[in-house]
Design a protein around this motif. Structure first.
Motif, mmCIF file in Angstrom:
data_model
loop_
_atom_site.group_PDB
_atom_site.id
_atom_site.type_symbol
_atom_site.label_atom_id
_atom_site.label_comp_id
_atom_site.label_asym_id
_atom_site.label_seq_id
_atom_site.Cartn_x
_atom_site.Cartn_y
_atom_site.Cartn_z
ATOM 1 N N LEU A 59 24.969 43.602 22.591
ATOM 2 C CA LEU A 59 23.723 42.952 22.175
ATOM 3 C C LEU A 59 23.185 43.667 20.941
ATOM 4 C CD1 LEU A 59 21.999 42.695 25.681
ATOM 5 C CD2 LEU A 59 23.241 40.892 24.479
ATOM 6 N N ALA A 67 19.483 47.472 27.765
ATOM 7 C CA ALA A 67 20.461 46.872 28.679
ATOM 8 C C ALA A 67 21.547 47.837 29.122
ATOM 9 C CB ALA A 67 21.092 45.650 28.009
ATOM 10 N N CYS A 68 21.950 48.733 28.226
ATOM 11 C CA CYS A 68 23.078 49.613 28.544
ATOM 12 C C CYS A 68 22.637 50.673 29.545
ATOM 13 C CB CYS A 68 23.607 50.281 27.280
ATOM 14 S SG CYS A 68 24.887 51.509 27.625
ATOM 15 N N CYS A 118 31.600 45.558 31.952
ATOM 16 C CA CYS A 118 30.177 45.906 31.808
ATOM 17 C C CYS A 118 29.362 45.340 32.963
ATOM 18 C CB CYS A 118 29.623 45.395 30.482
ATOM 19 S SG CYS A 118 27.860 45.780 30.279
ATOM 20 N N PRO A 119 28.675 46.219 33.736
ATOM 21 C CA PRO A 119 27.934 45.726 34.899
ATOM 22 C C PRO A 119 26.552 45.188 34.553
ATOM 23 C CG PRO A 119 27.850 48.119 34.842
ATOM 24 C CD PRO A 119 28.649 47.682 33.642
ATOM 25 N N SER A 120 26.085 45.426 33.334
ATOM 26 C CA SER A 120 24.679 45.116 33.059
ATOM 27 C C SER A 120 24.471 43.983 32.057
ATOM 28 C CB SER A 120 23.978 46.371 32.518
ATOM 29 O OG SER A 120 24.423 46.629 31.203
ATOM 30 N N GLY A 121 25.552 43.556 31.399
ATOM 31 C CA GLY A 121 25.379 42.526 30.390
ATOM 32 C C GLY A 121 25.003 43.077 29.025
ATOM 33 N N ALA A 122 25.045 44.419 28.882
ATOM 34 C CA ALA A 122 24.803 45.012 27.557
ATOM 35 C C ALA A 122 25.911 44.575 26.602
ATOM 36 C CB ALA A 122 24.745 46.529 27.654
ATOM 37 N N PRO A 125 28.530 38.877 28.494
ATOM 38 C CA PRO A 125 29.623 38.071 29.061
ATOM 39 C C PRO A 125 29.786 36.729 28.351
ATOM 40 C CG PRO A 125 27.738 38.136 30.552
ATOM 41 C CD PRO A 125 27.436 39.088 29.437
ATOM 42 N N GLU A 126 28.811 36.410 27.479
ATOM 43 C CA GLU A 126 28.944 35.151 26.731
ATOM 44 C C GLU A 126 30.057 35.218 25.699
ATOM 45 O OE1 GLU A 126 25.066 34.199 25.197
ATOM 46 O OE2 GLU A 126 24.239 34.393 27.219
ATOM 47 N N SER B 73 15.563 49.475 33.154
ATOM 48 C CA SER B 73 16.093 48.422 32.304
ATOM 49 C C SER B 73 15.164 47.200 32.335
ATOM 50 C CB SER B 73 17.504 48.054 32.770
ATOM 51 O OG SER B 73 18.144 47.234 31.837
ATOM 52 N N HIS B 78 15.024 44.019 29.884
ATOM 53 C CA HIS B 78 16.345 43.402 30.035
ATOM 54 C C HIS B 78 16.589 43.086 31.502
ATOM 55 C CE1 HIS B 78 20.611 42.559 29.419
ATOM 56 N NE2 HIS B 78 20.849 43.302 30.479
ATOM 57 N N GLN B 81 22.728 41.546 33.986
ATOM 58 C CA GLN B 81 23.650 40.500 34.419
ATOM 59 C C GLN B 81 24.845 41.198 35.040
ATOM 60 O OE1 GLN B 81 23.743 39.042 30.283
ATOM 61 N NE2 GLN B 81 23.597 37.018 31.187
ATOM 62 N N THR B 83 27.531 42.796 37.727
ATOM 63 C CA THR B 83 27.567 43.400 39.056
ATOM 64 C C THR B 83 26.452 44.413 39.286
ATOM 65 O OG1 THR B 83 29.067 45.085 38.233
ATOM 66 C CG2 THR B 83 30.064 43.138 39.232
#
Lengths: 269, 300
Positions: A59, A67-68, A118-122, A125-126, B73, B78, B81, B83
């Motif tokens: 991102l 996010a990370c 990546c578990p957080s979407g940082a 996944p798009e 977070s 944020h 998303q 897991t």
């Protein structure tokens, strides 16, 4: 403890209230000072060193910091050991992933394992097609040392580009030094460059002439009101502003222009 | 009761060294083996657990994520998303049952460091008159969320000694050892149990998580307490003992969310006053148990 027996209760209460307030003041002051330090430090660390590139799908830097969660799963997922997890003192926000193209570039795996891990979407996944990744943008920075710019046929950055002929093309220009050769200029196209860094990695110079830069540095941005006249003209079928007149040269006095290749000349020549 | 030369002396004499260190040894085993599980991957190429305490993947199936990080977070704007949310939920449920601060005493690597500092402090006879109140950690917890909100990033992670230590061991320390050194010397020279017992917002978060946790240390045999004070001397959160141990009106359950369930009080008590149990106080059924555990002849 100097209270007289009659007001001992009140004195004790006062004293414990006093102690409580003092403690509260001390801890609040400590926490506030620490928070201030961390807050300012976080503003400082928001600026990435230009050599550091985020993994594909990362991102925007401002969102990435939120996010990370600094787990390093993307680093472990990378089959080429490209990614590194920033350590304190590295200049990159501690615990976040980055890579240095000149050390190990991104190999652009089709299944993008770092994004999948990546578990957080940082790493968003798009991003499903690695060719759509925009980790940065390659820029041929040093024209004075780039071999192709001297008229040599190094072409290495062009040859190694995973999107050859799309992200990097070779554009011909006359070699005025020899007067009879062409120079093949490596030219990067932002619409196809993923910022993988293979060109920077492969550059044969001691210090790479072509480098991947963060998009914020590498790209300009048109004024939002600005339009390309020729595109508008093509869309509209004719010029939108002033009708096209006959073209006239407006040369400085005493000059003429030779279209046969001699260029700008004194009138007498 | 005569004063023993060191806490646990009497327990060792009566129960034997091993029984008087049972929970301590189990705890060290837990801390070190969790570290080992993370380390065999990068060191030997055997990937059992990947990642670090912030978020990990075990045997490529079980995701675990630090819920405190998720909270930060979220505060920073944020919504995770993937897991992370499932992983966070699993961790929350686990500590909800076993006690939040079990993380502190059984998992967290910083505990090894601060326990060492505490041990050294006692050995050297260092005393300090002042320390910040124990609720400072909750102020700091709140502050970390405020900074996350204000700065739009997980700012606490820039300095968090807990994740820095664990991440450092697995991914390389950089200059993180400086922060750990600061924690060590703070605990050694400035404040008794200063970091884990007063400041750490991670511990504060986990204490809130375990406020209603099932697993608790109980002082069911408190009637046989002989005031030797050994449990007070070893307890990292001394204030949690008194209500359960000394006030007859209270339940014998150590109910404070800041009890780390380290079990050291169970170890050092020569009279077996303490044992692990559940939080529910069923006075009728617990009495016979009390009598059993109170008898000096029964083993641990």
């Amino acid at each position: 403890m100097s209270s007289t027996p009659t007001n001992a209760g009140t004195g004790k209460r006062n004293q414990s209230r006093r102690r409580f307030l003092l403690e509260l003041g001390r801890s609040t002051t400590g926490v506030t000072l620490l928070s201030l330090g961390i807050g300012l430090y976080s503003q400082q660390s928001a600026s990435m060193p230009t050599r550091a590139i985020r993994p594909p799908g990362a991102l925007d830097e401002s969102e990435f910091a939120a996010a990370c969660i600094r787990c390093g799963l993307c680093v472990r997922a990378c089959p080429f050991d490209t990614l590194d997890l920033a350590r304190l003192g590295d200049g990159v926000t501690t615990g976040t992933p980055y890579f240095t193209a000149r050390d190990i570039p991104c190999e652009m795996c089709d299944d993008i394992p770092c994004v999948a891990a990546c578990p957080s979407g940082a790493l968003s996944p798009e991003l499903e097609d690695i060719d759509k990744a925009r980790m940065g943008l390659a820029v041929l920075l040093d024209q004075e040392n780039c071999l192709n710019f001297q008229g040599l046929r190094c072409d290495v950055c062009y040859s190694v580009c995973p999107a050859i002929n799309e992200a990097i093309t070779l554009e011909h220009i006359p070699n005025t030094r020899t007067g009879k050769h062409a120079k093949f200029i490596p030219t990067v196209h932002a619409d196809a460059c993923t910022g993988c860094g293979k060109c920077e990695y492969a550059c044969v110079l001691e210090e790479a002439a072509i480098k991947v830069l963060p998009l914020r540095l590498a790209k300009g941005e048109l004024g939002h009101h600005y339009r390309w006249g020729w595109e508008e003209k093509e869309n509209a079928g004719s010029s939108l502003v002033t009708p096209d007149g006959e073209h006239r040269y407006n040369l400085p006095s005493g000059k003429r222009y030779d279209f046969a290749g001699e260029g700008l000349l004194e009138s007498g020549e | 009761m005569k004063h023993s030369p060191f806490p646990g002396y009497e327990a060792i004499r009566r129960k034997g060294w091993l029984a008087a260190h049972k929970w301590l040894l189990l705890r060290r085993f837990s801390q070190l083996s969790i570290m080992a599980l993370f380390l065999v991957g990068p060191l030997l190429g055997v990937w059992i657990v990947t990642g670090n305490l912030s978020s990990s993947l075990t045997l490529e199936t079980l995701p675990l994520t630090d819920p405190y990080l998720i909270l930060q977070s979220l505060a920073a704007g944020h919504i995770p998303q993937g897991t992370a949310l499932v992983g966070g939920l699993i961790v929350v449920l686990f500590y909800f049952v076993v006690g939040g601060r079990v993380f502190c005493s059984w998992v967290c690597p910083v505990n090894l460091l601060t326990d060492l500092a505490f041990w050294l402090r006692e050995r050297l006879g260092l005393r300090s008159a002042s320390s910040l109140p124990r609720y400072t950690r909750y102020l700091l917890l709140l502050a970390t969320l405020v900074i996350a909100f204000a700065s739009g990033g997980i700012a606490w992670e820039l300095v968090n000694p807990v994740s820095m230590f664990h991440r450092g061991i697995i991914f390389g320390t950089g200059l993180a050892w400086l922060i750990l050194l600061a924690v060590f010397f703070y605990d050694l020279l400035v404040s008794r149990r200063g970091w884990c017992g007063h400041l750490c917002p991670v511990g504060a978060f986990y204490s809130l998580l375990g406020t209603h946790s099932l697993l608790r240390v109980r002082a069911d045999a408190r009637a046989s307490c002989d005031d030797c004070m050994d449990c007070y001397l070893v307890c990292p959160e001394q204030q949690v003992l008194r209500p359960a141990l000394k006030s007859a009106d209270n339940s014998p359950v150590i109910n404070s969310p800041n009890c780390t369930n380290c079990g050291r009080c169970i170890d050092v008590c020569s009279l077996d006053v303490f044992h692990f149990g559940v939080r529910f106080d069923h006075s009728n059924s617990s009495r016979p148990v009390t009598n059993q555990t109170a008898s000096p002849s029964s083993g641990v």
